[in-house]
Motif scaffolding. Structure first.
Motif, PDB file in Angstrom:
ATOM      1  N   LEU A   1       0.827  -1.206   0.000  1.00 35.70           N
ATOM      2  CA  LEU A   1       0.000   0.000   0.000  1.00 35.70           C
ATOM      3  C   LEU A   1       0.862   1.258   0.000  1.00 35.70           C
ATOM      4  O   LEU A   1       0.549   2.244  -0.681  1.00 35.70           O
ATOM      5  CB  LEU A   1      -0.934  -0.002   1.215  1.00 35.70           C
ATOM      6  N   ASN A   2       1.972   1.217   0.773  1.00 37.27           N
ATOM      7  CA  ASN A   2       2.878   2.368   0.788  1.00 37.27           C
ATOM      8  C   ASN A   2       3.491   2.610  -0.586  1.00 37.27           C
ATOM      9  O   ASN A   2       3.617   3.756  -1.038  1.00 37.27           O
ATOM     10  CB  ASN A   2       3.985   2.143   1.823  1.00 37.27           C
ATOM     11  N   ASN A   3       3.881   1.510  -1.258  1.00 33.81           N
ATOM     12  CA  ASN A   3       4.462   1.644  -2.605  1.00 33.81           C
ATOM     13  C   ASN A   3       3.439   2.230  -3.569  1.00 33.81           C
ATOM     14  O   ASN A   3       3.751   3.113  -4.384  1.00 33.81           O
ATOM     15  CB  ASN A   3       4.948   0.286  -3.103  1.00 33.81           C
ATOM     16  N   GLU A   4       2.195   1.718  -3.498  1.00 41.20           N
ATOM     17  CA  GLU A   4       1.141   2.241  -4.374  1.00 41.20           C
ATOM     18  C   GLU A   4       0.876   3.712  -4.075  1.00 41.20           C
ATOM     19  O   GLU A   4       0.665   4.513  -4.985  1.00 41.20           O
ATOM     20  CB  GLU A   4      -0.145   1.431  -4.191  1.00 41.20           C
ATOM     21  N   ASN A   5       0.901   4.062  -2.790  1.00 39.40           N
ATOM     22  CA  ASN A   5       0.670   5.459  -2.407  1.00 39.40           C
ATOM     23  C   ASN A   5       1.767   6.362  -2.965  1.00 39.40           C
ATOM     24  O   ASN A   5       1.490   7.458  -3.462  1.00 39.40           O
ATOM     25  CB  ASN A   5       0.621   5.572  -0.888  1.00 39.40           C
ATOM     26  N   ASN A   6       3.030   5.889  -2.899  1.00 42.36           N
ATOM     27  CA  ASN A   6       4.135   6.689  -3.436  1.00 42.36           C
ATOM     28  C   ASN A   6       3.992   6.874  -4.946  1.00 42.36           C
ATOM     29  O   ASN A   6       4.281   7.943  -5.489  1.00 42.36           O
ATOM     30  CB  ASN A   6       5.465   6.006  -3.123  1.00 42.36           C
ATOM     31  N   ILE A   7       3.547   5.800  -5.637  1.00 38.74           N
ATOM     32  CA  ILE A   7       3.350   5.890  -7.086  1.00 38.74           C
ATOM     33  C   ILE A   7       2.267   6.917  -7.413  1.00 38.74           C
ATOM     34  O   ILE A   7       2.406   7.732  -8.327  1.00 38.74           O
ATOM     35  CB  ILE A   7       2.992   4.508  -7.658  1.00 38.74           C
ATOM     36  N   VAL A   8       1.162   6.867  -6.648  1.00 34.64           N
ATOM     37  CA  VAL A   8       0.062   7.813  -6.877  1.00 34.64           C
ATOM     38  C   VAL A   8       0.529   9.247  -6.642  1.00 34.64           C
ATOM     39  O   VAL A   8       0.205  10.163  -7.410  1.00 34.64           O
ATOM     40  CB  VAL A   8      -1.137   7.468  -5.963  1.00 34.64           C
ATOM     41  N   VAL A   9       1.321   9.447  -5.566  1.00 36.05           N
ATOM     42  CA  VAL A   9       1.833  10.795  -5.268  1.00 36.05           C
ATOM     43  C   VAL A   9       2.716  11.292  -6.407  1.00 36.05           C
ATOM     44  O   VAL A   9       2.615  12.452  -6.836  1.00 36.05           O
ATOM     45  CB  VAL A   9       2.609  10.785  -3.932  1.00 36.05           C
ATOM     46  N   ASP A  10       3.599  10.413  -6.907  1.00 36.24           N
ATOM     47  CA  ASP A  10       4.472  10.801  -8.027  1.00 36.24           C
ATOM     48  C   ASP A  10       3.650  11.157  -9.262  1.00 36.24           C
ATOM     49  O   ASP A  10       3.964  12.129  -9.977  1.00 36.24           O
ATOM     50  CB  ASP A  10       5.436   9.662  -8.359  1.00 36.24           C
ATOM     51  N   GLU A  11       2.594  10.361  -9.522  1.00 32.91           N
ATOM     52  CA  GLU A  11       1.759  10.642 -10.691  1.00 32.91           C
ATOM     53  C   GLU A  11       1.033  11.974 -10.538  1.00 32.91           C
ATOM     54  O   GLU A  11       0.870  12.721 -11.511  1.00 32.91           O
ATOM     55  CB  GLU A  11       0.750   9.508 -10.888  1.00 32.91           C
ATOM     56  N   ILE A  12       0.603  12.278  -9.301  1.00 31.61           N
ATOM     57  CA  ILE A  12      -0.072  13.556  -9.065  1.00 31.61           C
ATOM     58  C   ILE A  12       0.884  14.717  -9.326  1.00 31.61           C
ATOM     59  O   ILE A  12       0.524  15.711  -9.968  1.00 31.61           O
ATOM     60  CB  ILE A  12      -0.616  13.611  -7.621  1.00 31.61           C
ATOM     61  N   PHE A  13       2.136  14.586  -8.840  1.00 28.99           N
ATOM     62  CA  PHE A  13       3.117  15.648  -9.084  1.00 28.99           C
ATOM     63  C   PHE A  13       3.407  15.788 -10.573  1.00 28.99           C
ATOM     64  O   PHE A  13       3.574  16.903 -11.088  1.00 28.99           O
ATOM     65  CB  PHE A  13       4.402  15.358  -8.321  1.00 28.99           C
ATOM     66  N   ASP A  14       3.481  14.633 -11.287  1.00 28.69           N
ATOM     67  CA  ASP A  14       3.712  14.691 -12.730  1.00 28.69           C
ATOM     68  C   ASP A  14       2.553  15.404 -13.426  1.00 28.69           C
ATOM     69  O   ASP A  14       2.763  16.212 -14.345  1.00 28.69           O
ATOM     70  CB  ASP A  14       3.872  13.280 -13.303  1.00 28.69           C
ATOM     71  N   LEU A  15       1.319  15.085 -12.993  1.00 29.91           N
ATOM     72  CA  LEU A  15       0.145  15.729 -13.591  1.00 29.91           C
ATOM     73  C   LEU A  15       0.152  17.229 -13.319  1.00 29.91           C
ATOM     74  O   LEU A  15      -0.175  18.031 -14.197  1.00 29.91           O
ATOM     75  CB  LEU A  15      -1.136  15.095 -13.040  1.00 29.91           C
ATOM     76  N   ARG A  16       0.521  17.592 -12.095  1.00 34.96           N
ATOM     77  CA  ARG A  16       0.594  19.018 -11.761  1.00 34.96           C
ATOM     78  C   ARG A  16       1.628  19.721 -12.630  1.00 34.96           C
ATOM     79  O   ARG A  16       1.416  20.846 -13.091  1.00 34.96           O
ATOM     80  CB  ARG A  16       0.937  19.192 -10.284  1.00 34.96           C
ATOM     81  N   GLY A  17       2.779  19.032 -12.831  1.00 33.24           N
ATOM     82  CA  GLY A  17       3.811  19.612 -13.687  1.00 33.24           C
ATOM     83  C   GLY A  17       3.321  19.792 -15.114  1.00 33.24           C
ATOM     84  O   GLY A  17       3.566  20.830 -15.736  1.00 33.24           O
ATOM     85  N   ASP A  18       2.607  18.757 -15.625  1.00 36.29           N
ATOM     86  CA  ASP A  18       2.061  18.859 -16.987  1.00 36.29           C
ATOM     87  C   ASP A  18       1.032  19.985 -17.085  1.00 36.29           C
ATOM     88  O   ASP A  18       0.990  20.716 -18.079  1.00 36.29           O
ATOM     89  CB  ASP A  18       1.420  17.529 -17.392  1.00 36.29           C
ATOM     90  N   ILE A  19       0.215  20.108 -16.042  1.00 36.32           N
ATOM     91  CA  ILE A  19      -0.808  21.165 -16.042  1.00 36.32           C
ATOM     92  C   ILE A  19      -0.147  22.540 -16.044  1.00 36.32           C
ATOM     93  O   ILE A  19      -0.568  23.450 -16.767  1.00 36.32           O
ATOM     94  CB  ILE A  19      -1.745  20.998 -14.822  1.00 36.32           C
ATOM     95  N   ASP A  20       0.904  22.685 -15.214  1.00 28.99           N
ATOM     96  CA  ASP A  20       1.618  23.970 -15.167  1.00 28.99           C
ATOM     97  C   ASP A  20       2.233  24.300 -16.523  1.00 28.99           C
ATOM     98  O   ASP A  20       2.185  25.458 -16.980  1.00 28.99           O
ATOM     99  CB  ASP A  20       2.705  23.926 -14.094  1.00 28.99           C
ATOM    100  N   LYS A  21       2.843  23.274 -17.169  1.00 31.51           N
ATOM    101  CA  LYS A  21       3.444  23.502 -18.481  1.00 31.51           C
ATOM    102  C   LYS A  21       2.385  23.891 -19.501  1.00 31.51           C
ATOM    103  O   LYS A  21       2.577  24.820 -20.302  1.00 31.51           O
ATOM    104  CB  LYS A  21       4.170  22.240 -18.947  1.00 31.51           C
ATOM    105  N   ASN A  22       1.252  23.180 -19.486  1.00 38.39           N
ATOM    106  CA  ASN A  22       0.177  23.495 -20.435  1.00 38.39           C
ATOM    107  C   ASN A  22      -0.385  24.885 -20.181  1.00 38.39           C
ATOM    108  O   ASN A  22      -0.709  25.620 -21.131  1.00 38.39           O
ATOM    109  CB  ASN A  22      -0.937  22.451 -20.333  1.00 38.39           C
TER     110      ASN A  22
END
Length: 260
Positions: free
Chosen positions: A116-137
């Motif tokens: 669960l911790n590993n999945e949570n870390n993956i989700v957090v990383d994906e959220i940061f990636d999405l935020r980065g993509d949103i900022d770039k867009n």
């Protein structure tokens, strides 16, 4: 009453009673039910038998002849006495089983928690990636909105440069705003050249020609270019990268800036 007995059998109190994990009050209640209800007594007897089987399976047999050697050393008459089979008390075996089950379940829970911790870390990383993509867009959209605002400004003038016979497919659009003193260029189409040549954008002033830099294929992206006061014309030439002056006509496109 049958429902109450069924609930009691499903509660696990009998098993806990066997391993000594019940209170005095619970012991009295359980013993009363065993004495007064044949069904519960039968289940309790079966649990005892199962524990007895487990105890026998884990019993330790003493080595033969140990006692005979002890008697011989004390000069007693030699006797061969078979040591009785010893067995681990059933409550010790039961406690070991409970401890093993608890350890196993704890390990399973630990593994699940790690997953669960590993999945949570993956989700957090994906959220940061999405935020980065949103900022770039958002940055791209802001830049595009600013460019559109400049193009729609009534003070902006549009100049289309088309290629001559040497570059028939060349088309470039310049947007110049003399009020805000800004200039932009949009490369619509730029024919390929050999590796040792490149296109150069130039502006003609009253007494000289000034280079505005190399002109590249920007994939239909508006690019700012230096604004030149009192510019008379824009032109595009083909230049050699080694600096040699070509004997052929260099200029492939030109437009006057004073006709608008």
């Amino acid at each position: 009453m049958e429902e109450k007995l069924h609930s009691f059998l499903q509660s696990g109190l009998l098993e806990r009673y066997l391993v000594g994990d019940t209170s005095i009050a619970e012991n009295l209640e359980i013993e009363h039910l065993i004495d007064n209800h044949a069904e519960i007594a039968k289940v309790f007897e079966k649990l005892q038998d199962n524990l007895e089987i487990v105890a026998k399976a884990n019993a330790v047999e003493a080595p033969l002849g140990v006692l005979n050697k002890i008697l011989e050393s004390t000069k007693e008459a030699p006797k061969i006495i078979a040591m009785p089979r010893q067995k681990t008390p059933w409550y010790s075996v039961a406690a070991s089983i409970v401890a093993f089950a608890f350890a196993t379940w704890s390990f399973v829970l630990y593994q699940k928690n790690q997953a669960l911790n590993n999945e949570n870390n993956i989700v957090v990383d994906e959220i940061f990636d999405l935020r980065g993509d949103i900022d770039k867009n958002n940055s791209k959209l802001d830049a595009l909105a600013l460019q559109l605002e400049k193009l729609n400004n009534p003070d902006s003038k549009k100049y289309v440069l088309r290629g001559n016979e040497r570059a028939k497919d060349l088309e470039t659009v310049a947007y110049i705003n003399p009020v805000e003193r800004t200039s932009m260029i949009d490369v619509v189409s730029l024919p390929k050249l050999s590796e040792d040549q490149y296109y150069q954008l130039r502006v003609e002033l009253e007494d000289k020609m000034v280079s505005l830099g190399a002109l590249e294929d920007y994939q239909r992206t508006l690019k700012p270019i230096p604004y030149m006061e009192d510019a008379l014309a824009l032109s595009i030439t083909i230049e050699n990268r080694n600096g040699e002056i070509s004997s052929e006509e260099q200029e492939v496109a030109e437009i006057s800036l004073k006709d608008k």
